[in-house]
Design an enzyme around this catalytic site. Structure first.
Site, PDB file in Angstrom:
ATOM      1  N   GLU A  85     -14.768   6.799 -15.795  1.00 36.77           N
ATOM      2  CA  GLU A  85     -15.135   8.196 -16.058  1.00 36.77           C
ATOM      3  C   GLU A  85     -14.689   9.105 -14.912  1.00 36.77           C
ATOM      4  O   GLU A  85     -15.095   8.920 -13.764  1.00 36.77           O
ATOM      5  CB  GLU A  85     -16.654   8.312 -16.258  1.00 36.77           C
ATOM      6  CG  GLU A  85     -17.082   9.720 -16.652  1.00 36.77           C
ATOM      7  CD  GLU A  85     -18.563   9.823 -16.972  1.00 36.77           C
ATOM      8  OE1 GLU A  85     -19.163   8.846 -17.438  1.00 36.77           O
ATOM      9  OE2 GLU A  85     -19.126  10.918 -16.740  1.00 36.77           O
ATOM     10  N   LYS A 280     -28.653   8.105 -17.321  1.00 34.44           N
ATOM     11  CA  LYS A 280     -27.257   7.718 -17.555  1.00 34.44           C
ATOM     12  C   LYS A 280     -26.414   8.122 -16.352  1.00 34.44           C
ATOM     13  O   LYS A 280     -25.529   7.390 -15.904  1.00 34.44           O
ATOM     14  CB  LYS A 280     -26.745   8.377 -18.845  1.00 34.44           C
ATOM     15  CG  LYS A 280     -25.372   7.913 -19.297  1.00 34.44           C
ATOM     16  CD  LYS A 280     -24.231   8.685 -18.657  1.00 34.44           C
ATOM     17  CE  LYS A 280     -22.883   8.182 -19.156  1.00 34.44           C
ATOM     18  NZ  LYS A 280     -21.760   8.777 -18.425  1.00 34.44           N
ATOM     19  N   ASP A 296     -23.682  -8.539 -12.938  1.00 29.38           N
ATOM     20  CA  ASP A 296     -23.825  -8.418 -14.387  1.00 29.38           C
ATOM     21  C   ASP A 296     -24.439  -7.052 -14.722  1.00 29.38           C
ATOM     22  O   ASP A 296     -25.650  -6.872 -14.633  1.00 29.38           O
ATOM     23  CB  ASP A 296     -24.719  -9.572 -14.859  1.00 29.38           C
ATOM     24  CG  ASP A 296     -24.927  -9.578 -16.358  1.00 29.38           C
ATOM     25  OD1 ASP A 296     -24.677  -8.553 -17.012  1.00 29.38           O
ATOM     26  OD2 ASP A 296     -25.356 -10.625 -16.866  1.00 29.38           O
ATOM     27  N   HIS A 393     -16.287  18.712 -14.151  1.00 26.35           N
ATOM     28  CA  HIS A 393     -15.844  17.735 -15.150  1.00 26.35           C
ATOM     29  C   HIS A 393     -14.493  18.089 -15.729  1.00 26.35           C
ATOM     30  O   HIS A 393     -13.604  17.259 -15.835  1.00 26.35           O
ATOM     31  CB  HIS A 393     -16.854  17.705 -16.312  1.00 26.35           C
ATOM     32  CG  HIS A 393     -17.779  16.552 -16.207  1.00 26.35           C
ATOM     33  ND1 HIS A 393     -18.419  16.017 -17.289  1.00 26.35           N
ATOM     34  CD2 HIS A 393     -18.184  15.824 -15.139  1.00 26.35           C
ATOM     35  CE1 HIS A 393     -19.174  15.021 -16.891  1.00 26.35           C
ATOM     36  NE2 HIS A 393     -19.057  14.894 -15.604  1.00 26.35           N
TER      37      HIS A 393
HETATM   38  C1  MEV Z   1     -22.274  12.334 -17.254  1.00 33.27           C
HETATM   39  O1  MEV Z   1     -21.612  11.094 -17.222  1.00 33.27           O
HETATM   40  C2  MEV Z   1     -23.597  12.244 -16.551  1.00 33.27           C
HETATM   41  C3  MEV Z   1     -24.457  13.504 -16.615  1.00 33.27           C
HETATM   42  O2  MEV Z   1     -24.645  13.898 -17.965  1.00 33.27           O
HETATM   43  C4  MEV Z   1     -25.786  13.151 -15.980  1.00 33.27           C
HETATM   44  C5  MEV Z   1     -26.846  14.219 -16.110  1.00 33.27           C
HETATM   45  O3  MEV Z   1     -26.841  14.984 -17.089  1.00 33.27           O
HETATM   46  O4  MEV Z   1     -27.740  14.214 -15.251  1.00 33.27           O
HETATM   47  C6  MEV Z   1     -23.814  14.641 -15.904  1.00 33.27           C
END
Ligand code: MEV
Length: 438
Positions: A85, A280, A296, A393
């Site tokens: 990513e 995430k 793992d 991003h």
């Molecule tokens: C993207 O991979 C992760 C985010 O969505 C985490 C978040 O929203 O805190 C930017």
């Protein structure tokens, strides 16, 4: 098309590739060539990778990046990250740099206990089973001595075994619930071997236990397996500084920033939809280091998400507060990791990653991984609560679009210049490239 195949695993690698190429591709030679392009030119390395799994046809690359300047408990580390990513490594490096001038990351390993269970069915008197278990307990340890000998030399072994009555959940269901210390190994093989021996001992000893009736002697073992839920294998990572020290380029008003940041964390604490995305972001950092160090990541993911739900509702793994003018941001997570055994001594890049981390113990790796998670979370929340996430991003994503369109160097220079001052969106970039090429 019916593409079923029998005896596939017995085919050679070339034969497997040929079969796939003719079964699924209109231009089989191109598919074969592509798969082969990703073979390693060093035959020894390729053979190693071929043998990690079954039916290997090629290698699947993801980038290995590094995030330098992580100050952890007063010592600098450069953290290897295997991740596809865009922006994750850049975000980690930025967060590392930010905190390196504000005291760095503080970490502690709280405990390191692993868990395994033998799940079995016992039809009979639970009190009798308990007496039997207490009488047999020493035998479980004795029968696993050959398995535990080496682990004991390294200071680990079986910590305890308890009998658990689960008959309220499923009729006749009981467990041997065992706890382990596995030192620098993740311990899956060690734990599973011990458990399978416990299961054998359990069945055999029950047959000889005179107080059991015939049906009580007939213990049915359902399965013996470690648990990837390790709520007593916890590491804590923390950053903190006076609020006014938070000031920098995108943080003009540190008080407002700190308050908004704390609110963002509180939202993830109470709102599962947000908590999942919040966590995430943490896993972006954690998985990348876990993967680079040959651990793992599925086990780590499963265990961490279970921990995030331990109070009955899925919630944020991290927490933040402002107290007496001090901003503190921290996280406690379960991590069962190894720095010996498994892939750690097999995969050349895993070995390199561990060497880059100065050959950490499992406890040290737990701390490094937790820091990568916290740093990632900090970077995400800082962007979200200031510029918005798309700014960074999409700048990184711009590269992916340029690659997708096979932009040449001149085009790249022009496009990057243009999008310094314009909002990057997929369609805006595509339109711009198409215009350039007209
Ligand atoms: C993207 O991979 C992760 C985010 O969505 C985490 C978040 O929203 O805190 C930017």
């Amino acid at each position: 098309m019916n593409n079923a195949v029998s005896g596939f695993s017995k085919l050679s690698k070339e034969e497997k590739i040929n079969w796939i190429a003719t079964a699924y591709f209109s231009t089989p030679q191109e598919a074969i060539q592509l798969l082969k392009n990703y073979w390693n030119s060093d035959e020894k390395i390729q053979k190693l990778h071929d043998e990690f799994i079954e039916n290997t046809i090629s290698n699947f690359y993801i980038p290995l990046g590094v995030a330098p300047n992580f100050l952890i408990n007063g010592k600098y580390s450069t953290i290897p990250m295997a991740i596809e990513e865009s922006s994750v490594v850049a975000a980690a490096a930025k967060a590392a740099k930010f905190w390196s001038t504000r005291g760095g990351f503080k970490t502690t390993v709280i405990n390191t206990e692993k868990i395994g269970q033998v799940h079995f069915m016992f039809k009979g008197d639970a009190l009798k089973l308990e007496s039997f278990f207490n009488q047999t307990k020493a035998k479980f340890f004795a029968d696993t001595e050959s398995i535990t000998k080496n682990m004991q030399k390294r200071g680990g072994g079986i910590l305890d075994i308890v009998l658990k009555d689960k008959t309220k959940l499923i009729p006749n269901y009981f467990q041997l619930h065992a706890t382990f210390e596995t030192k620098d190994s993740m311990g899956a093989n060690f734990i599973n071997s011990c458990l399978e021996q416990f299961a054998k001992t359990l069945k055999e000893e029950a047959l000889d236990y005179e107080l059991f009736s015939a049906s009580e002697k007939d213990i049915q073992v359902v399965m013996s397996i470690l648990s990837n839920y390790v709520p007593n294998c916890i590491v804590r990572a923390e950053v903190s500084c006076p609020i006014n020290a938070l000031e920098e380029k995108h943080i003009n008003d540190p008080q407002e920033f700190a308050e908004k940041f704390v609110q963002a964390v509180q939202i993830a604490e109470v709102e599962p939809f947000r908590a999942v995305t919040h966590n995430k972001g943490i896993m972006n950092g954690i998985d990348a280091v876990v993967l680079a160090t040959g651990n793992d990541f599925r086990a780590v993911e499963a265990g961490i998400h279970a921990y995030a739900s331990r109070n009955g509702q899925y919630s944020s793994l991290s927490h933040a507060k402002i107290e007496d003018g001090i901003f503190t941001f921290w996280m406690e997570i379960p991590l069962a990791l190894g720095t010996v055994g498994g892939l750690t001594s097999l995969h050349p890049l895993v070995k390199l990653s561990l060497e880059m981390l100065e050959k950490p113990s499992a406890r040290e790796l737990m701390q490094i991984v937790a820091v990568a998670g916290l740093a990632q979370n900090f970077a995400a929340l800082r962007s979200l609560t200031t510029t918005g996430i798309q700014d960074g991003h999409m700048k990184m994503h711009l590269n992916n679009i340029l690659n997708q369109f096979e932009a040449n160097e001149d085009e790249r220079v022009l496009i990057r210049k243009h999008f310094k001052h314009h909002v990057v969106s997929h369609s805006a970039v595509v339109d711009y490239i198409e215009n350039l090429r007209k």
